[in-house]
Design a protein around this motif. Sequence first.
Motif, short mmCIF file in Angstrom:
data_model
loop_
_atom_site.label_atom_id
_atom_site.label_comp_id
_atom_site.label_asym_id
_atom_site.label_seq_id
_atom_site.Cartn_x
_atom_site.Cartn_y
_atom_site.Cartn_z
N SER A 117 43.52 31.84 41.84
CA SER A 117 44.51 31.17 40.89
C SER A 117 43.89 30.75 39.74
O SER A 117 44.45 31.19 38.34
CB SER A 117 44.79 30.08 41.75
OG SER A 117 45.57 30.17 42.85
N PHE A 118 42.70 30.30 39.68
CA PHE A 118 42.04 29.73 38.16
C PHE A 118 41.72 31.02 37.62
O PHE A 118 41.61 30.98 36.32
CB PHE A 118 40.83 28.71 38.57
CG PHE A 118 41.40 27.43 38.63
CD1 PHE A 118 41.67 26.82 37.34
CD2 PHE A 118 41.41 26.83 39.81
CE1 PHE A 118 42.31 25.46 37.65
CE2 PHE A 118 41.74 25.51 39.94
CZ PHE A 118 42.21 24.71 38.91
N PHE A 119 41.11 32.02 38.24
CA PHE A 119 40.71 33.15 37.55
C PHE A 119 42.02 33.72 36.74
O PHE A 119 42.13 34.10 35.50
CB PHE A 119 40.35 34.34 38.56
CG PHE A 119 40.10 35.55 37.90
CD1 PHE A 119 38.64 35.74 37.30
CD2 PHE A 119 40.68 36.98 37.57
CE1 PHE A 119 38.15 37.03 37.04
CE2 PHE A 119 40.36 37.72 37.00
CZ PHE A 119 39.01 37.94 36.49
N VAL A 120 43.05 34.04 37.29
CA VAL A 120 44.32 34.42 36.85
C VAL A 120 44.73 33.33 35.45
O VAL A 120 45.18 33.76 34.53
CB VAL A 120 45.60 34.72 37.60
CG1 VAL A 120 46.64 35.06 37.03
CG2 VAL A 120 45.05 35.80 38.85
N ALA A 121 44.99 32.07 35.74
CA ALA A 121 45.17 31.23 35.00
C ALA A 121 44.35 31.21 33.69
O ALA A 121 44.80 30.75 32.68
CB ALA A 121 45.23 29.82 35.52
N THR A 122 43.28 31.65 33.92
CA THR A 122 42.21 31.35 32.79
C THR A 122 42.17 32.85 31.88
O THR A 122 41.70 32.81 30.85
CB THR A 122 40.94 31.20 33.09
OG1 THR A 122 40.95 30.11 34.13
CG2 THR A 122 39.76 31.25 32.22
N LEU A 123 43.01 33.88 32.39
CA LEU A 123 42.99 35.07 31.42
C LEU A 123 43.34 34.87 30.12
O LEU A 123 42.81 35.65 29.28
CB LEU A 123 43.56 36.33 32.42
CG LEU A 123 43.06 36.63 33.71
CD1 LEU A 123 44.26 37.76 34.46
CD2 LEU A 123 41.64 37.54 33.37
#
Length: 657
Positions: A141-147
């Motif tokens: 979740s944080f990986f995608v949200a940080t893109l």
Amino acid sequence: MLNTILPILLFAALALAVLGAARRFFMWRRGRPAQVDWLGGLLKMPRRYLVDLHHVVERDKYMSRTHVATAGGFALAAVLAIVVHGFGLHNRILGFALLAATLVMFCGALFVARRRLNPPARLSKGPWMRLPKSLLMFAASFFVATLPVAGVLPAGFSWQSSGGWVLAAILAVGVAWGVSELFFGMTWGGPMKHAFAGALHLAWHRRPERFGGGRSTGLKALDLDNPKAPLGVEKPTDFTWNQLLGFDACVQCGKCEAMCPAFAAGQPLNPKKLIQDMVIGLAGGNDAKFAGSPYPGKPLGEHGGGPHQPIVSLQGKALVDADTLWSCTTCRACVEECPMMIEHVDAIVDMRRHLTLEKGSTPNKGAEVLENLIATDNPGGFAPGGRLNWAADLNLPLMADKGSAEVLFWVGDGAFDMRNQRTLRAFVKILKASGVDFAVLGLEERDSGDVARRLGDEATFQQLAKRNIATLNQYQFKTIVSCDPHSFHVLKNEYGALGGHYQVLHHSTFIETLMQRGALNLGQHKGGSVTYHDPCYLGRYNGEYQAPRAVLKAIGIEVKEMARSGFRSRCCGGGGGAPITDIPGKQRIPDMRMEDIKETGAELVAVGCPQCTVMLEGVVEPRPQIKDIAELVAEVLIEAEAPQKKLVTQPTAVEVA
């Protein structure tokens, strides 16, 4: 949308985590006071976590690397997520750093998930089965949200303008799931509880001397002069507060369970469940939801308690049954394996102390042995005047006659056992051949108190110890040497708290020293193959694994190692008063150890402990022969021939004439 939701989720979870931390801290503080270095412990905690604890975790290479990736990635990702998404610091470099941290965490979590596909029996299931999913969800979740922050997605990208409402909602749910488990659940009792409690446990550990390569295995003394001090532990709040903190740090990995000889033998003890029972008792409740292996023969759901209720009840069901505590051999295999450095044996003996001192409830021959120690200074109840009968022909030098010697040979209660007398005689032969200046206490020696202390009779232990200390302090010597690891351990590590500070060696270490000095003229062992059994009180308690093997190698023996040797040696079942309390199981511990021995194909077992000798020789034949290291050395000892005296005869009457 996410820019609004993420800070709310993060700070709400953090606020609840802080509230849970305070609640948990005050729950631990229900325990008795304990002196800790508050600030110093916190400052030392990172090194203890990254170095001392990692040494233990590193024994399992798979989990070590998994833990580094998952825990390290999470710690970095959590901090960066708060900075980037909580405080809105949308810096591209920070964004890439957060992407890297979540990626590392995700990879580690995949290995956690793989481990849980077919988990070993020792691992707790239940809520722990959802942990890999929570770790993966947090990282993804944080990986995608940080893109967008890292610039991987186009500049000015927004979930709303790009029509990503559904994806944004999914991400919000994923973040909520992740932060709930890993932030909020960390302090409110979820599977990640060990991360919070474990860190503080390392900071304020009951035995801080264990860190930095140190060793601490001696039991803590009770203050018998303080009428307000409890005699052992009756209820959960009788433990010190940092002991309760240590129990709460349990990760439920079950490594203690897998190594416990009593559990393997089917006796009603599981060290992992015992620690969890203490947590249940502190919080209040029952064991119905325990997600691991129960005590053998004891179903779940029938035991419970509260912080101010007795842990053990002699009238009916309570948190723990008495025979669970009396099953322990105090071998410290559980403590040695624990990746959170929890002190199981301390807890068990603390509870035994209450049963023995307050309730007078020591099972089977326990009460008889304790009475013998008080009446005759030895557990067998033998007449004290017979302590030197085994050496009637050896002309042993007495300390009372000499006043001083280089070595004080502590004979121990093996003096009353015909089998162990062979070991004692062999060691005396070695001492005399080496020319060492030694002496014994003779009738002045009393039981070291080891058995009394392990059975919970602290009063008798301290009485015996103080009398021995008073005797020892009358004489001058450099070193105490004993063939008994139990006496060796007590004299070395537990008499100090009562004023007795001595240099103490096990006879295997002393023999190695004599060999290095060239004081012994030795031949070579001519027998068959040999394996060596590590005594718990020599190995795990005192870290001596090499000296016995070096002695055996010096006399031409190549040890055929057992699968479980060294710090993972299986207990013989003779420690902690276990042969005295004699709690039944499905099989006998020495029988299991003999199976380990037979797997090596060895024809002879070298030992270094009278208890181990007795337990292993008690196994039904056919089995390998059992011999103490001293016996093996004495057999190949080449003694100098005594100079021949010229025969002088009286002259006859004829010769005179």
